[in-house]
Scaffold this active site. Structure first.
Site, PDB file in Angstrom:
ATOM      1  N   TYR A  58       5.428  14.664 -12.620  1.00  0.00           N
ATOM      2  CA  TYR A  58       4.098  15.172 -12.990  1.00  0.00           C
ATOM      3  C   TYR A  58       3.612  14.509 -14.281  1.00  0.00           C
ATOM      4  O   TYR A  58       4.350  14.433 -15.269  1.00  0.00           O
ATOM      5  CB  TYR A  58       4.173  16.692 -13.153  1.00  0.00           C
ATOM      6  CG  TYR A  58       2.908  17.293 -13.698  1.00  0.00           C
ATOM      7  CD1 TYR A  58       1.740  17.288 -12.938  1.00  0.00           C
ATOM      8  CD2 TYR A  58       2.863  17.830 -14.972  1.00  0.00           C
ATOM      9  CE1 TYR A  58       0.567  17.811 -13.448  1.00  0.00           C
ATOM     10  CE2 TYR A  58       1.695  18.363 -15.483  1.00  0.00           C
ATOM     11  CZ  TYR A  58       0.549  18.340 -14.712  1.00  0.00           C
ATOM     12  OH  TYR A  58      -0.616  18.861 -15.218  1.00  0.00           O
ATOM     13  N   ASP A  78      11.855  20.805 -12.186  1.00  0.00           N
ATOM     14  CA  ASP A  78      10.513  21.370 -12.017  1.00  0.00           C
ATOM     15  C   ASP A  78      10.380  21.765 -10.546  1.00  0.00           C
ATOM     16  O   ASP A  78      10.293  20.909  -9.673  1.00  0.00           O
ATOM     17  CB  ASP A  78       9.456  20.333 -12.419  1.00  0.00           C
ATOM     18  CG  ASP A  78       8.035  20.897 -12.382  1.00  0.00           C
ATOM     19  OD1 ASP A  78       7.790  21.846 -11.602  1.00  0.00           O
ATOM     20  OD2 ASP A  78       7.174  20.375 -13.103  1.00  0.00           O
ATOM     21  N   LYS A 111       0.251  27.457  -9.907  1.00  0.00           N
ATOM     22  CA  LYS A 111       0.131  26.917  -8.557  1.00  0.00           C
ATOM     23  C   LYS A 111       0.534  27.976  -7.525  1.00  0.00           C
ATOM     24  O   LYS A 111      -0.133  28.972  -7.402  1.00  0.00           O
ATOM     25  CB  LYS A 111       0.968  25.635  -8.454  1.00  0.00           C
ATOM     26  CG  LYS A 111       0.767  24.669  -9.640  1.00  0.00           C
ATOM     27  CD  LYS A 111      -0.595  24.024  -9.682  1.00  0.00           C
ATOM     28  CE  LYS A 111      -0.870  23.263 -10.980  1.00  0.00           C
ATOM     29  NZ  LYS A 111       0.111  22.274 -11.372  1.00  0.00           N
TER      30      LYS A 111
HETATM   31  C1  LIG Z   1       0.448  21.626 -12.633  1.00  0.00           C
HETATM   32  C2  LIG Z   1       1.853  21.218 -12.839  1.00  0.00           C
HETATM   33  C3  LIG Z   1       2.479  21.366 -14.090  1.00  0.00           C
HETATM   34  C4  LIG Z   1       1.728  21.865 -15.314  1.00  0.00           C
HETATM   35  O1  LIG Z   1       1.420  23.219 -15.206  1.00  0.00           O
HETATM   36  P1  LIG Z   1       0.106  23.903 -15.870  1.00  0.00           P
HETATM   37  O2  LIG Z   1       0.209  25.307 -15.431  1.00  0.00           O
HETATM   38  O3  LIG Z   1      -1.084  23.165 -15.339  1.00  0.00           O
HETATM   39  O4  LIG Z   1       0.225  23.737 -17.352  1.00  0.00           O
HETATM   40  C5  LIG Z   1       3.813  21.017 -14.194  1.00  0.00           C
HETATM   41  N1  LIG Z   1       4.505  20.516 -13.133  1.00  0.00           N
HETATM   42  C6  LIG Z   1       3.928  20.347 -11.929  1.00  0.00           C
HETATM   43  C7  LIG Z   1       4.737  19.806 -10.801  1.00  0.00           C
HETATM   44  C8  LIG Z   1       2.597  20.681 -11.730  1.00  0.00           C
HETATM   45  O5  LIG Z   1       2.028  20.491 -10.536  1.00  0.00           O
END
Ligand SMILES: *Cc1c(COP(=O)(O)O)cnc(C)c1O
Length: 389
Positions: free
Chosen positions: A100, A175, A200
């Site tokens: 990311y 992640d 998300k």
């Molecule tokens: C969106 C995202 C992030 C960051 O998260 P936010 O809530 O936008 O700060 C980190 N890792 C992945 C895989 C993402 O899609």
């Protein structure tokens, strides 16, 4: 009683079943907590604790298989930054090139200040990472994993890489935003920390920005809590409550959106105007075998390329009616975007690549909208996309 995840997302994080008690946890709006004496209690001030965080932190820990509560943050990137603060000074941090973009930006910033050495490696399913883990680095090694990657959808064999990291004493951070704990549970495979953009899938309605980190040990959790206290990226009470409300339907949403994504991937692959499709559900996809073996489900993000590259992609996106052109992903509504419109996106992502986050609408309505626009485009050449990258 050991309950299945579909039940746990509904039943976790509720007050005890007592006569006349609230079925849902309350939202507590306070900056400070009453205390006498030396402030050794758990709750003193709104930066070190808030009862509104507890239900979600307990629920997410349970889903990820952690023994202690998750740590909520004000955003996914705040959770990422807190996790990256665990990298010892002078260590080498290894991550995939298509991690990311915000995570790569934080890592580059730490590297530019000489705090760590950053190594970006190509995705190959995991063999390269295993080989890298076996080679010691002066100052130690930390491996950051994301699978599938955003937006290239490369799948890594997490059981293989995490077992090797554990054997070699290498710290591993995963992640798990894309797969969610319903798709894979990295802590149970040996990961030290799991991070999430709760924004998300976990919250799931595009109305909250929130993050979380889940640690494998109480000591690691304590360090993450300390980072939250000092960094100050604390979650709002209402956001935490909304995230728990969203979590209730996670299993249903994932089930429907994954089904939709796999069906759309098949239809897109068969359309003559589409040059290429990536989704781990497709038997020909490079990530299919690993995902089928190591994940529950194939996720609901896919990517496509049209023969005309970035210009054609922008025109295609503008011509859609139901699909929303927007960044972010994992909401109930289907969205899409050309990732390279972000200046920070890796130059190795093809300029015309469109990432689709498939929602829970009728798959036929979603397809009709895509097909109507695709039918106006020229067929793809047999050589594939004309993008220079
Ligand atoms: C969106 C995202 C992030 C960051 O998260 P936010 O809530 O936008 O700060 C980190 N890792 C992945 C895989 C993402 O899609």
């Amino acid at each position: 009683m050991s309950l299945r995840p579909e039940t746990r997302v509904v039943s976790l994080g509720r007050p005890p079943h007592e006569e006349e008690s609230s079925l849902n946890p309350p939202i507590v709006l306070t900056s400070t907590f009453v205390g006498r004496g030396d402030a050794r209690g758990v709750r003193t001030y709104g930066r070190d604790a808030n009862p509104s965080w507890d239900p979600f932190e307990e629920a997410l820990a349970d889903l990820e298989g952690a023994e202690q509560p998750a740590v909520l943050f004000a955003s996914g990137l705040a959770a990422v930054s807190a996790a990256l603060s665990l990298v010892p000074q002078g260590a080498t941090l290894v991550m995939l090139r298509h991690t990311y973009l915000g995570t790569v930006a934080v890592a580059r910033e730490l590297a530019s200040r000489g705090l760590l050495t950053l190594e970006l490696v190509e995705a190959d399913g995991g063999a390269g990472l295993v080989e890298r883990i076996r080679r010691p680095a002066p100052g130690g090694l930390v491996v950051w994993l994301e699978s599938p990657t955003n937006p290239m959808l490369e799948v890594t064999d997490l059981p293989l890489v995490l077992a090797e990291a554990r054997r070699s004493g290498v710290t591993s951070i995963v992640d798990n935003t894309f797969a969610t704990p319903l798709g894979q549970r990295p802590l149970l495979l040996g990961a030290d920390v799991v991070v999430h953009s709760v924004t998300k899938y976990l919250a799931g309605h595009s109305d909250v920005v929130l993050g979380a980190a889940v640690a494998s040990t109480p000591a690691l959790r304590e360090r993450l809590v300390q980072q939250r206290l000092l960094g100050g990226a604390v979650a709002g009470s209402f956001e935490a409550w909304l995230a728990l409300r969203g979590l209730r339907t996670l299993a249903l949403r994932i089930e429907r959106s994954q089904e939709n994504a796999a069906e759309l991937a098949r239809r897109l692959e068969a359309h003559p105007a589409v040059a290429s499709v990536r989704h781990p559900s497709l038997p020909a996809d490079p990530g299919h075998a690993i995902a089928a073996r190591t994940m529950d489900g194939f996720g609901s993000i896919l990517s496509i390329q049209l023969p005309g590259g970035a210009e054609e992609a922008d025109a295609f996106i503008a011509s859609l009616r139901l699909w929303v052109s927007a960044t972010s992903l994992g909401g109930v509504e289907s969205t899409l975007e050309r990732r390279r419109r972000h200046p920070g996106e890796s130059p190795s992502v093809p300029p015309g690549l469109i990432r689709l986050s498939v929602g829970i609408e009728s798959v036929d309505d979603l397809w009709e909208d895509l097909r109507r626009s695709l039918d106006t485009l020229a067929p793809a050449s047999p050589e594939g996309p004309r993008d220079p990258a």
